[in-house]
Enzyme design. Structure first.
Site, mmCIF file in Angstrom:
data_model
loop_
_atom_site.group_PDB
_atom_site.id
_atom_site.type_symbol
_atom_site.label_atom_id
_atom_site.label_comp_id
_atom_site.label_asym_id
_atom_site.label_seq_id
_atom_site.Cartn_x
_atom_site.Cartn_y
_atom_site.Cartn_z
ATOM 1 N N CYS A 96 6.189 -40.217 -12.445
ATOM 2 C CA CYS A 96 4.768 -40.526 -12.574
ATOM 3 C C CYS A 96 4.046 -40.483 -11.227
ATOM 4 C CB CYS A 96 4.565 -41.865 -13.248
ATOM 5 S SG CYS A 96 5.217 -43.239 -12.295
ATOM 6 N N ARG A 121 -3.338 -1.564 -6.615
ATOM 7 C CA ARG A 121 -2.557 -2.803 -6.538
ATOM 8 C C ARG A 121 -3.006 -3.702 -7.679
ATOM 9 N NH1 ARG A 121 -5.638 -5.022 -1.133
ATOM 10 N NH2 ARG A 121 -7.705 -4.692 -1.941
ATOM 11 N N TYR A 125 10.299 -35.899 -18.939
ATOM 12 C CA TYR A 125 8.875 -35.574 -18.859
ATOM 13 C C TYR A 125 8.360 -35.711 -17.437
ATOM 14 C CZ TYR A 125 7.859 -40.581 -18.579
ATOM 15 O OH TYR A 125 7.795 -41.884 -18.170
ATOM 16 N N ARG A 155 -3.089 3.236 8.447
ATOM 17 C CA ARG A 155 -3.376 2.063 7.611
ATOM 18 C C ARG A 155 -2.236 1.060 7.691
ATOM 19 N NH1 ARG A 155 -4.540 4.787 1.853
ATOM 20 N NH2 ARG A 155 -5.708 2.847 1.570
ATOM 21 N N GLY A 214 -6.058 -10.530 6.866
ATOM 22 C CA GLY A 214 -6.082 -10.873 8.285
ATOM 23 C C GLY A 214 -5.507 -9.790 9.176
ATOM 24 N N HIS A 273 -15.378 -8.085 0.750
ATOM 25 C CA HIS A 273 -14.347 -8.949 1.323
ATOM 26 C C HIS A 273 -14.512 -10.387 0.836
ATOM 27 C CE1 HIS A 273 -12.774 -11.597 4.550
ATOM 28 N NE2 HIS A 273 -11.780 -10.738 4.549
ATOM 29 N N LYS A 319 0.829 -1.196 0.000
ATOM 30 C CA LYS A 319 0.000 0.000 0.000
ATOM 31 C C LYS A 319 0.873 1.259 0.000
ATOM 32 C CE LYS A 319 -3.651 -0.632 2.511
ATOM 33 N NZ LYS A 319 -4.209 -0.885 3.856
ATOM 34 N N MET A 329 -4.714 -5.707 10.648
ATOM 35 C CA MET A 329 -5.498 -4.669 11.298
ATOM 36 C C MET A 329 -6.351 -3.908 10.295
ATOM 37 S SD MET A 329 -4.413 -1.179 13.123
ATOM 38 C CE MET A 329 -4.844 -0.260 11.662
ATOM 39 N N SER A 340 11.108 -44.386 -14.637
ATOM 40 C CA SER A 340 10.039 -43.475 -14.270
ATOM 41 C C SER A 340 9.997 -43.415 -12.748
ATOM 42 C CB SER A 340 8.708 -43.976 -14.826
ATOM 43 O OG SER A 340 7.671 -43.136 -14.372
HETATM 44 P P1 ADP Z 1 -7.600 -2.172 3.571
HETATM 45 O O1 ADP Z 1 -6.239 -2.689 3.537
HETATM 46 O O2 ADP Z 1 -8.518 -2.929 4.429
HETATM 47 O O3 ADP Z 1 -8.143 -1.879 2.212
HETATM 48 P P2 ADP Z 1 -7.129 0.661 3.758
HETATM 49 O O4 ADP Z 1 -5.989 1.174 4.528
HETATM 50 O O5 ADP Z 1 -6.982 0.646 2.294
HETATM 51 O O6 ADP Z 1 -7.509 -0.762 4.336
HETATM 52 O O7 ADP Z 1 -8.374 1.531 4.146
HETATM 53 C C1 ADP Z 1 -9.653 1.151 3.837
HETATM 54 C C2 ADP Z 1 -10.423 2.323 3.314
HETATM 55 O O8 ADP Z 1 -10.346 3.405 4.197
HETATM 56 C C3 ADP Z 1 -9.903 2.860 2.006
HETATM 57 O O9 ADP Z 1 -10.357 2.187 0.901
HETATM 58 C C4 ADP Z 1 -10.460 4.252 2.019
HETATM 59 O O10 ADP Z 1 -11.762 4.237 1.530
HETATM 60 C C5 ADP Z 1 -10.433 4.592 3.467
HETATM 61 N N1 ADP Z 1 -9.287 5.468 3.704
HETATM 62 C C6 ADP Z 1 -8.019 5.120 4.030
HETATM 63 N N2 ADP Z 1 -7.248 6.199 4.122
HETATM 64 C C7 ADP Z 1 -8.036 7.257 3.848
HETATM 65 C C8 ADP Z 1 -7.808 8.655 3.751
HETATM 66 N N3 ADP Z 1 -6.608 9.185 3.957
HETATM 67 N N4 ADP Z 1 -8.849 9.437 3.444
HETATM 68 C C9 ADP Z 1 -10.073 8.895 3.219
HETATM 69 N N5 ADP Z 1 -10.339 7.603 3.290
HETATM 70 C C10 ADP Z 1 -9.337 6.789 3.597
HETATM 71 MG MG MG Z 2 -7.580 -0.707 0.901
#
Ligand code: ADP
Ligand code: MG
Ligand code: MG
Length: 943
Positions: free
Chosen positions: A878, A384, A898, A111, A120, A500, A41, A122, A811
């Site tokens: 095999c 991504r 093979y 984030r 999985g 999700h 990210k 935070m 084989s």
């Molecule tokens: P995940 O890894 O679960 O996608 P993110 O860190 O991408 O978590 O955050 C999830 C959502 O939170 C993002 O898709 C966005 O919509 C919102 N978000 C994250 N950072 C910001 C920000 N700086 N301003 C507004 N929304 C945010």
């Molecule tokens: Mg995200």
């Protein structure tokens, strides 16, 4: 202050490492290449900022801090605090607000982000920096107190959940914050969050804080700095939470990687009707079609789209219309209830399209994008490479070659071989009767059946007990990963194609139907009902999902073989075939399997087991007669009945594989496997063969073995009862001659199992050759054939040079070779194998992926010695490992000719072989040229 200078300054002052990388304002310290350090990210945010795309400014704290944190009793490097403070200054400067300023506060998101996306981990905390004081500043600045309180209630809720850890206490209990929220909605008589007034939201803030006080005996932190460091600590702490650990185990992600933390200025999608938040895919990740698509919500923030709390709207007009057609709504209704972004905010839509195009050309791959629109201005929050189905992966890759974005080499390396498995999943039998219960969104393809379960834990427990289940949830969250992994398929009532459940299922290659709105799920009563039809399905009842149409059926619907014959698949596989050196054959025992294998591109049969043929229909009687015979003459009489039947089987298989080699293994299992076991069966057979039951019982007891795996089986049968192998050789050769006379090209390879001594093979070979010569002489036709051996007893690998003198081919029977090398019975390993895997003694199941450092060494030794004794020795594998990508890579390196695997895995092996060749940089590999289509030259024995 210039950002670059600033960072340099920090570095000299602390003489330390750089732990914080800033981005924003058209510049970035990092880039996509640093994803090991900044997480996916953070690295991509830096890359986008560097490209001049609209990204809110922020900073990323590196994965090295995470490593440090765990190595130093959860503390930080000394330099960190200063570097974070400096990074914060830079954000404040770009945005023009100060963190914690009561007049004009900067709000932040915190984030998490590992190298690869990890559901999985935070969850994100948004709107950090709000407190009872700063909220006044937000109200003043925005002139919108409803907005300010909406942010505050979200912040307290997320912080309480994610950082302070206030979670549901049991698996049937809902989220405690959501409960307060729902109660408030009920009290106000409203349905949507958006209907709350500023006062309602203010009350919610107070109630949330009281809940935290009550349950955790904590006062919600008011100090923004304390909030920030609390959130940073929670991200690092979450790296080792149970869900993250489970996910890493499933996906084989090393624990040492650590996570990065990105702290970013907030932009607001919840500031009114000209604001929105959404997720977009630059192509359709289900089909691969080149169409921008995705979901968004007006006046919403962050996770609302993914979480499935409100059903989102479609980004494109086309998708919105498709949905209306599916739901049977008129165009007017559609426009009123869920217009597309294309219609609602055409300017932002155009900008999004432009950015999508830029990102694809820049990354040379299809992207999964998160964005937010504030006051009609589009902000990028994430990009991504998107998780996709196998069909989409192949189509996108092939299209990108045609678009000139990537070359064929890159294309072949881009699709994971194991993913092709999804292509080859069965489909529902179109002719089978079905009762359709409901229809949701087709999130991830496949056709699967299972018992309904309603929790991840139940799914896991049932799967461990060997039951097939479908996990049915209102929506899934990262807490459900283990259950999703254990289930055959996933069905959710809420959420869109970007939910999700959809993302994770696609990543796992698991069938999923999401957003099936007709379902009313009752966790407490453990059942769901289908709105409008009155149908109720309880836990334990069977349902079937069809992931490519989104349909849900009652019961277990029969399936049929898949047909992966799309133009893209063919083009893709033809490129793979061009790069690979290894041949790929199939293990097939019947003409049907042989045909399937050939359709999947098999270049011959690497293992045709003959014992199945002994069981079929009436022949088991003749086989039993043979076993019961008192002398050779009696055995020959019984075998004479079997030969014509086996011959028929071989004719079918040879015909299906015309022009390609077919390796036939002579009888391998111990004879007692063919005798009846229960008293009842014995009595029946006694009657049928008119022999006393006592004699049958005595024979069974005489053949009893303490360890059949190491008993009287394989070539040992041929040594004791030469007439058995002779009869089989006769059946093979008669079939071959018959087809040869009919003008069919037949290439039989007769394989002797379980050889450990040269003498065994020598003696048996002599007999086989004698029979074959006889058959050829009588038939008046010559069919070239070879005689070789399996290498499955470790001794055979060790003395491979001696054995090669009597063999035209080797084989590797890696199932037995693994059992015998590891001293591990596959049938008994189930009791302790999980411990060995969990405790890391076995890096993976040695029956699934070849034990390269142990069994692999024996293979390399046998290849070297075998070829030294006989340079034209043909060598294959095999065992089941022949379809495992890592093992195929090993076979390439070891110089095998093979691999042979189950028919459905043939495309996987072809791709794995191509990737192995493309990754192989040894000079030897480059010199190898592909041999003719039927394989290396055979050294035909006289026929
Ligand atoms: P995940 O890894 O679960 O996608 P993110 O860190 O991408 O978590 O955050 C999830 C959502 O939170 C993002 O898709 C966005 O919509 C919102 N978000 C994250 N950072 C910001 C920000 N700086 N301003 C507004 N929304 C945010
Ligand atoms: Mg995200
Ligand atoms: Mg999320």
């Amino acid at each position: 202050m210039e950002p670059q200078q600033h960072n340099g300054h920090a570095a000299t002052k602390t003489r330390g490492k750089r732990y914080v990388y800033s981005f924003g304002g058209g510049k970035a310290d990092g880039n996509a290449g640093l994803n090991w350090l900044l997480g996916g990210k953070g690295a991509n945010l830096a890359e986008m900022a560097g490209l001049g795309l609209p990204v809110p400014p922020g900073m990323t704290i590196t994965t090295e801090v995470c490593t440090y944190y765990y190595a130093h009793q959860r503390s930080y490097p000394l330099e960190l605090e200063q570097q974070v403070r400096a990074g914060l200054k830079r954000i404040e400067k770009i945005i023009g607000r100060r963190f914690g300023d009561p007049e004009n506060p900067l709000l932040l998101s915190v984030r998490s982000g590992a190298r690869v996306s990890m559901p999985g981990m935070m969850d994100t905390v948004l709107n950090l920096g709000l407190n009872d004081e700063t909220i006044q500043g937000v109200i003043k600045q925005s002139g919108n107190s409803r907005f300010a309180y909406d942010c505050y209630r979200r912040f307290v809720q997320m912080y309480g959940d994610v950082v302070l850890g206030l979670k549901p206490e049991s698996k049937t209990e809902g989220d405690p914050f959501e409960k307060i929220l729902e109660d408030k909605k009920a009290a106000r008589g409203i349905e949507l969050d958006t209907d709350f007034t500023a006062d309602d939201l203010g009350e919610l803030v107070a109630e949330f804080k009281a809940l935290i006080q009550d349950k955790l005996h904590l006062t919600f932190p008011q100090d923004p700095q304390e909030q920030l460091w609390g959130a940073i600590g929670a991200v690092f702490g979450s790296w080792n939470n149970p869900r993250a650990v489970t996910y890493r185990k499933i996906e084989s992600i090393p624990g040492e990687w650590g996570t990065a933390v990105t702290v970013q200025a907030m932009v607001f999608g919840n500031l009114g009707e000209d604001c929105a938040t959404g997720v977009a895919f630059t192509r359709d990740f289900s089909t691969g079609a080149k169409e921008l698509n995705g979901d968004f919500l007006i006046n919403a923030q962050g996770e609302d789209v993914v979480a499935g709390t409100r059903t989102p709207q479609q980004i494109t007009l086309a998708a919105s219309r498709e949905r209306a057609a599916r739901e049977g709504r008129s165009e007017e209704e559609r426009q009123a209830s869920y217009p597309s972004l294309e219609e609602r905010m055409p300017g932002c839509f155009a900008k999004l399209q432009e950015i999508a195009h830029t990102l694809e050309r820049h990354y040379k791959d299809a992207q999964d994008i998160e964005f937010t629109i504030q006051g009609g201005h589009l902000w990028m929050l994430q990009t991504r490479a998107g998780k996709r189905t196998a069909a989409a992966a192949v189509k996108i890759t092939v299209d990108m070659v045609h678009e000139g974005l990537i070359d064929e080499r890159t294309a072949v390396l881009r699709v994971a071989p194991a993913q092709l498995d999804q292509f080859l999943h069965p489909l529902l039998d179109p002719n089978a009767p079905k009762e359709r219960l409901a229809r949701g969104l087709p999130a991830s393809p496949g056709a699967v059946s299972g018992e309904v379960v309603f929790s991840a834990d139940d799914a896991e427990a049932a799967a461990q007990a060997g039951r097939k289940v479908i996990l049915v949830r209102v929506e899934t969250s990262p807490e459900d990963i283990h259950g999703m992994h254990a289930a055959q398929g996933i069905l959710t009532a809420r959420g869109g194609a970007t939910s999700h459940a959809a993302l994770v299922s696609r990543g796992m290659g698991k069938c999923a139907v999401v957003g099936c709105e007709a379902l009313e799920i009752d966790y407490e009563r453990q059942q769901f009902s289908v709105r409008g039809s009155g149908v109720e399905i309880r836990a334990g009842e069977w349902i079937t999902l069809e992931g490519s149409t989104g349909e849900v059926f009652r019961g277990q619907v029969p399936t049929r073989d898949p047909n992966p014959d799309t133009a893209e698949f063919k083009a893709f596989m033809s490129w793979a075939d061009r790069f690979r050196r290894l041949r790929v054959r199939a293990n097939a025992d019947t003409p049907h399997d042989a045909k399937v294998a050939r359709a999947f591109g098999a270049e011959g049969i690497g293992l045709c087991r003959t014992e199945h043929m002994f069981f079929e229909g009436d022949r088991i009687d003749a086989v039993r007669e043979m076993i019961l015979a008192e002398d050779t003459a009696g055995r020959i009489r019984a075998l004479d009945k079997i030969v014509p039947m086996q011959k028929g089987d071989f004719v079918g298989i040879f015909r299906a594989m015309a022009g390609l080699p077919v390796t036939i293994r002579l009888l391998d299992p111990p004879l007692h496997e063919f005798l009846p076991h229960t008293e009842e069966e014995i009595a029946d057979l006694a009657l049928k063969l008119s022999v006393p039951a006592e004699r049958l019982r005595a024979k069974r007891n005489a053949l009893h073995e303490f360890n059949p795996m190491l008993g009287h089986r394989g070539c040992r049968l041929g040594i004791t009862f030469p007439e058995i192998y002779e009869a089989q050789a006769r059946a093979i050769m008669e079939a071959a001659c018959e087809l040869a006379r009919a003008g069919v090209r037949v290439i039989p390879e007769i394989m002797v199992p379980l050889v450990g001594y040269k003498k065994e093979l020598e003696m048996l070979r002599e007999r086989i050759v004698r029979v074959c010569t006889e058959v050829a002489n009588t038939g008046g036709v010559t069919v070239p054939y070879t005689v070789g051996t399996m290498i499955e007893v470790p001794r055979a690998a060790v003395v491979a040079d001696a054995i090669a003198a009597a063999a035209d081919f080797f084989s590797f029977g890696t199932n037995d070779l693994t059992q015998m090398t590891l001293g591990l019975s596959r049938d008994d390993a189930g009791k302790f194998l999980p411990d060995y895997l969990n405790q890391g003694i076995f890096p993976q199941d040695p029956f699934v992926s070849l034990d390269q450092s142990g069994v692999g060494l024996l293979i390399e030794l046998a290849v070297r010695k075998g070829r030294a004794a006989r340079s034209d020795l043909k060598i294959g594998i095999c065992g089941e490992h022949g379809g495992d990508p890592a093992s195929v890579q090993f076979c390439h390196q070891a110089g095998l000719d093979y691999v042979s695997c189950s028919p459905y895995r043939v495309p996987i092996a072809r791709l794995a072989a191509a990737q192995a060749a493309l990754r192989d940089t040894t000079p030897k590999a480059r010199r190898v040229t592909r041999t003719s289509r039927v394989g290396t030259s055979l050294a035909p024995a006289t026929a």
